[in-house]
Design an enzyme around this catalytic site. Structure first.
Site, short mmCIF file in Angstrom:
data_model
loop_
_atom_site.label_atom_id
_atom_site.label_comp_id
_atom_site.label_asym_id
_atom_site.label_seq_id
_atom_site.Cartn_x
_atom_site.Cartn_y
_atom_site.Cartn_z
N GLU A 68 0.83 -1.20 0.00
CA GLU A 68 0.00 0.00 0.00
C GLU A 68 0.86 1.25 0.00
O GLU A 68 1.76 1.37 0.85
CB GLU A 68 -0.94 -0.01 1.21
CG GLU A 68 -1.95 -1.14 1.15
CD GLU A 68 -2.89 -1.16 2.34
OE1 GLU A 68 -2.66 -0.40 3.31
OE2 GLU A 68 -3.86 -1.93 2.32
N HIS A 88 -7.33 1.99 1.27
CA HIS A 88 -7.37 1.47 2.63
C HIS A 88 -7.55 2.58 3.64
O HIS A 88 -8.37 2.49 4.56
CB HIS A 88 -6.08 0.69 2.92
CG HIS A 88 -6.04 0.04 4.26
ND1 HIS A 88 -4.91 -0.53 4.79
CD2 HIS A 88 -7.00 -0.14 5.19
CE1 HIS A 88 -5.19 -1.02 5.98
NE2 HIS A 88 -6.44 -0.80 6.25
#
Length: 224
Positions: A68, A88
């Site tokens: 990420e 996220h």
């Protein structure tokens, strides 16, 4: 697995890492859908891509990724028509940033006006719902502390016993009320600036011993 929808909510541990792999997808009912809002590593991305290609998984929604932010170019899942991807860190969205900015501004205004805060990180933390219920008793607790000092002004004291009576009994969160009682006491016997953050420490430094007792009362709960 006969489920039509799989929603993942779990930590990433050695036991859950790539739990959803080729073997797991092979056991799924054809046409299943999977949503991962846990950790990216619990799904094997390449295995999910193969399951999507084979029609075993009809669609996927992913809020997390193994890396990420993910690398968009060449990612086996991003850009597919049957895969929904969201960031996220939800706070990174424009809407969330606006909401957080408003909350911070409102909290600062409340603090400057002397109101209690449910979000201070170094003060007794209570939920907004509990704070609303306790609000009528906060000023009372501080006033009782001041009154207590006046009653024993000629004698002095080292022990402070605080007794609460509530239908909640031991479930009553007393931290805020305790801090306000101490604040009321200390403001009468010291010139120090007393607040919810330093009240306990100042009391300890002055050698005050504080004990608390909560008594459960009978009857239906209607508030504190």
């Amino acid at each position: 697995a006969a489920g039509d929808f799989f929603s993942l909510h779990m930590p990433l541990t050695p036991g859950t890492k790539k739990m959803f792999n080729d073997a797991a997808f092979a056991k799924m009912k054809k046409g299943a859908r999977i949503m991962n809002v846990a950790r990216g590593g619990v799904i094997d991305d390449d295995a999910l891509a193969r399951a999507l290609d084979a029609g075993v998984v009809a669609g996927a929604a992913l809020d997390v990724f193994e890396e990420e932010p993910p690398a968009f170019q060449g990612h086996p899942l991003i850009g597919r028509p049957n895969v929904i991807c969201t960031p996220h860190l939800g706070a990174s969205t424009t809407e969330a940033q606006e909401g957080v900015s408003t909350e911070v501004a409102e909290a600062v205004i409340d603090a400057l006006q002397g109101k209690l805060s449910a979000t201070a990180v170094n003060a007794p933390l209570v939920s907004p719902e509990v704070l609303k219920e306790l609000a009528p008793y906060v000023t009372l607790a501080e006033g009782l502390g001041k009154a207590g000092v006046a009653l024993v002004a000629d004698q002095g004291f080292t022990d402070i016993n605080i007794c609460y009576s509530s239908p909640r009994g031991d479930d009553l969160d007393t931290r805020l009320l305790r801090a306000m009682v101490i604040k009321g006491i200390l403001e009468e016997i010291t010139t120090a600036k007393v607040n919810l953050v330093n009240a306990d420490l100042l009391a300890k430094n002055r050698g005050l011993r504080i004990s608390e007792v909560t008594i459960r009362t009978e009857g239906r709960y209607v508030g504190w």
